[in-house]
Design an enzyme around this catalytic site. Sequence first.
Site, PDB file in Angstrom:
ATOM      1  N   LYS A 231       7.122  -4.017  -3.894  1.00 19.85           N
ATOM      2  CA  LYS A 231       8.580  -3.693  -3.977  1.00 19.85           C
ATOM      3  C   LYS A 231       9.049  -3.548  -2.016  1.00 19.85           C
ATOM      4  CE  LYS A 231      12.403  -2.392  -5.772  1.00 19.85           C
ATOM      5  NZ  LYS A 231      13.654  -3.910  -6.231  1.00 19.85           N
TER       6      LYS A 231
ATOM      7  N   GLU B 253       9.257 -15.034  -9.726  1.00 16.41           N
ATOM      8  CA  GLU B 253       8.482 -13.792  -9.609  1.00 16.41           C
ATOM      9  C   GLU B 253       8.215 -13.064 -11.380  1.00 16.41           C
ATOM     10  OE1 GLU B 253      10.783 -11.024  -7.278  1.00 16.41           O
ATOM     11  OE2 GLU B 253      12.823 -11.164  -7.845  1.00 16.41           O
TER      12      GLU B 253
ATOM     13  N   GLU C 135      18.698 -17.488  -6.322  1.00 12.62           N
ATOM     14  CA  GLU C 135      17.940 -16.144  -6.840  1.00 12.62           C
ATOM     15  C   GLU C 135      17.682 -15.772  -8.104  1.00 12.62           C
ATOM     16  OE1 GLU C 135      17.585 -12.664  -5.343  1.00 12.62           O
ATOM     17  OE2 GLU C 135      17.531 -12.157  -7.256  1.00 12.62           O
TER      18      GLU C 135
ATOM     19  N   ASN D 164      -1.965   1.868   6.109  1.00 11.56           N
ATOM     20  CA  ASN D 164      -0.870   0.734   5.801  1.00 11.56           C
ATOM     21  C   ASN D 164      -0.719  -0.381   6.838  1.00 11.56           C
ATOM     22  OD1 ASN D 164      -0.407   2.249   2.655  1.00 11.56           O
ATOM     23  ND2 ASN D 164       1.740   2.366   3.015  1.00 11.56           N
ATOM     24  N   GLY D 165      -0.390  -1.537   6.070  1.00 10.10           N
ATOM     25  CA  GLY D 165      -0.264  -2.531   7.884  1.00 10.10           C
ATOM     26  C   GLY D 165      -1.808  -3.476   7.675  1.00 10.10           C
TER      27      GLY D 165
ATOM     28  N   TRP E 273      -2.908  -2.732  -1.467  1.00  9.65           N
ATOM     29  CA  TRP E 273      -3.017  -3.802  -1.681  1.00  9.65           C
ATOM     30  C   TRP E 273      -3.374  -5.229  -0.941  1.00  9.65           C
ATOM     31  CZ3 TRP E 273       0.585  -7.684   1.374  1.00  9.65           C
ATOM     32  CH2 TRP E 273       0.780  -8.995  -0.594  1.00  9.65           C
TER      33      TRP E 273
ATOM     34  N   CYS F   5       0.737  -0.801   0.254  1.00  6.72           N
ATOM     35  CA  CYS F   5      -0.376   0.071   0.055  1.00  6.72           C
ATOM     36  C   CYS F   5       0.769   1.594   0.137  1.00  6.72           C
ATOM     37  CB  CYS F   5      -0.732   0.243   0.965  1.00  6.72           C
ATOM     38  SG  CYS F   5      -1.674  -1.297   1.622  1.00  6.72           S
TER      39      CYS F   5
ATOM     40  N   HIS G 131      19.376 -37.214  -3.641  1.00  4.11           N
ATOM     41  CA  HIS G 131      18.614 -37.352  -2.725  1.00  4.11           C
ATOM     42  C   HIS G 131      16.972 -37.005  -3.394  1.00  4.11           C
ATOM     43  CE1 HIS G 131      22.850 -38.100  -0.847  1.00  4.11           C
ATOM     44  NE2 HIS G 131      22.644 -36.796  -1.650  1.00  4.11           N
TER      45      HIS G 131
ATOM     46  N   LYS H 137      14.082 -14.888  -9.584  1.00  5.79           N
ATOM     47  CA  LYS H 137      13.962 -14.677 -10.755  1.00  5.79           C
ATOM     48  C   LYS H 137      13.035 -14.738 -11.841  1.00  5.79           C
ATOM     49  CE  LYS H 137      15.469 -11.092  -9.422  1.00  5.79           C
ATOM     50  NZ  LYS H 137      15.014 -10.737  -8.301  1.00  5.79           N
TER      51      LYS H 137
ATOM     52  N   ARG I 110       5.297   0.160  -5.721  1.00  3.96           N
ATOM     53  CA  ARG I 110       5.040  -0.617  -4.748  1.00  3.96           C
ATOM     54  C   ARG I 110       3.811  -1.905  -5.288  1.00  3.96           C
ATOM     55  NH1 ARG I 110       6.058   2.278   0.484  1.00  3.96           N
ATOM     56  NH2 ARG I 110       5.006   1.299   1.147  1.00  3.96           N
TER      57      ARG I 110
END
Length: 606
Positions: free
Chosen positions: A601, A485, A478, A98-99, A74, A2, A501, A482, A27
């Site tokens: 973000k 996402e 990483e 926000n929160g 969001w 948010c 394994h 990438k 964001r």
Amino acid sequence: MCGIIGIISNKEVTSRIVNSLRKLEYRGYDSAGIATLVRGNINEVKCEGRVDALEKDINKFNLKGEIGIGHVRWATHGKPSKINAHPHSSEEVSVVHNGIIENSTILKKFLEKKGYVFKSQTDTEVIAHLVTEYLKKNSLKETIIKVLKKLHGSFALGIIFKGQNDFIVGARRGSPLAVGYGPNENYLGSDSYALKSMTNKISYLDDGDFCIIGKDQVQFFDNKGVKKNNKVFNLSKEDLNYEKGDYKYFMEKEIEEQPSTINDCINEYIDKHSNKINIFNFPWKVNNFKSIVLVGCGTAFHSCLVAKYWLEQNTSLDISVDIASEFRYRKIRFKKDSLYIFVSQSGETADTYAALDLCKQNKMKTCAIVNVIESSIARDADMVLPIYCGQEIGVASTKAFLGQMLVLYILCTKISFDQKYINKKVYQSKIKNLLSLSNSTKKTLKLDQKLLDIGKVFANSKGSMFLGRGYSYPIALEGALKLKELAYVHAEGYPAGEMKHGPLALIEEGMPVVVLAPRDEHYKKTISNMQEVIARGAKVLLITNKNKDEVISENIWEKIEVDQLDQELIPFLITIPLQKLAFYSALEKGFDIDKPRNLAKSVTVE
Ligand code: AGP
């Protein structure tokens, strides 16, 4: 995540609130809204979807006002919809948040018993009605203090009041909130980036603070209502016009910027004349601590994993690494002789910030490695090591990852030399190698001819694996992150030695597999692991580095050889083809590269 904007002015504010909301789009959000006071009455316009749609509705209703609040949401409580979009208003107030309010269900029942009717499924609406209830019998300040005490969980709030054209109230607990200063007007924002187009003079609320913002004055208070002075920062101007330039996507630009951001960072920490590392603000003697704990989330966590290998190989310290959302709930045996390092691009990630707070409560030594030096994590740690890579807008972190690894490597080399674990000759050769990193990165960026076609294969695959040993293993994680996402494709990073394994069962004909096999101590074993997956039908993209010996490469699908560089610095170079691979895969899928679905973000909720 948010985003909040508030403006109180002697001029019209609606269009500037909308423009500032656009600065917060990076964001990640699913709905947007705005509320203004017109002749003392609250007017609100909200919509599901993008800020562009909000602007259309604002124009349709001809919304005006010299005081207003705006929000991009969001969804956490209640699905993305117009009714759940912020602001949430009662007859008396309008709130953006926000929160997460953790006790919203109990508070909602309490308010419904008093006759309040709820329109949305959100936790935020509880705040609007609670403020309204307390205003009946309390002054403004008493109302704010009492309401904030009632709220459990995290919040950054912006509140305007019916009939009160003279102020906006802001409050903060856990979710960051900033105040900006302008000519005959002042601002409220969830981060400095949203305010930078209007001012570069910013203050931050500390946890528990609230503020009362007028056109000509700003007052800060602690959670008991005691006045306080919050520092005014003059923010750097170089980010003011950070735009895409000739690039179509911020992420593309940020990948290509890496040679220069590496240079910028090295220039901040390495004195090329004396060939020494300068970390001036390091407040401790290295023999003050016997261990280091590295904490981060997502890509930042991966940089911590790489640093673990460097620190173990170059210092006598015990090194441990933890994901912040796990660390903060573990029964930690805090040790006075440990240094706790928190890595975070945004410096606002809620889990990382909570982990830092836990360490501070236990009076531990804390260090923040961040990109945003005005951020909460930076402000609350004992010391800050900025990564100096400039604004990173793409949700998928690229240049910040290399910046995090770079600062961690520089810190490791400093500690190693201060401990006399390495001698001056080795120290200076490490510095010399670092000075060639930017150029090697530039050469590696050019190795992308094949990646456009390779990206199409990964984009259309059912799933893929990324394998590596040693410090190539975190890079495998990483690379997989990438791809996940950006192309929304299942991808798994795995230690190459672990395949037999269990995960080897996943390998089937035509499955794309990235094998990271730089010519280090693990090279031969990783090549054997590569042959194991090829034998079961995998299409292997081998990423290695140039070397006089021929690559063992029969039966591989594709190969990329990054520049020859000191082995310890290879993680920087082998990351770049993986960033581009994910970029091209997302391009193939036609997805929103800078703002992938469901992601933000800066994850300022837990
Ligand atoms: C990275 O590509 C992701 N967007 C995400 O994993 C990110 O690294 C993580 O959320 C941590 O963010 P921070 O560095 O701002 O704390």
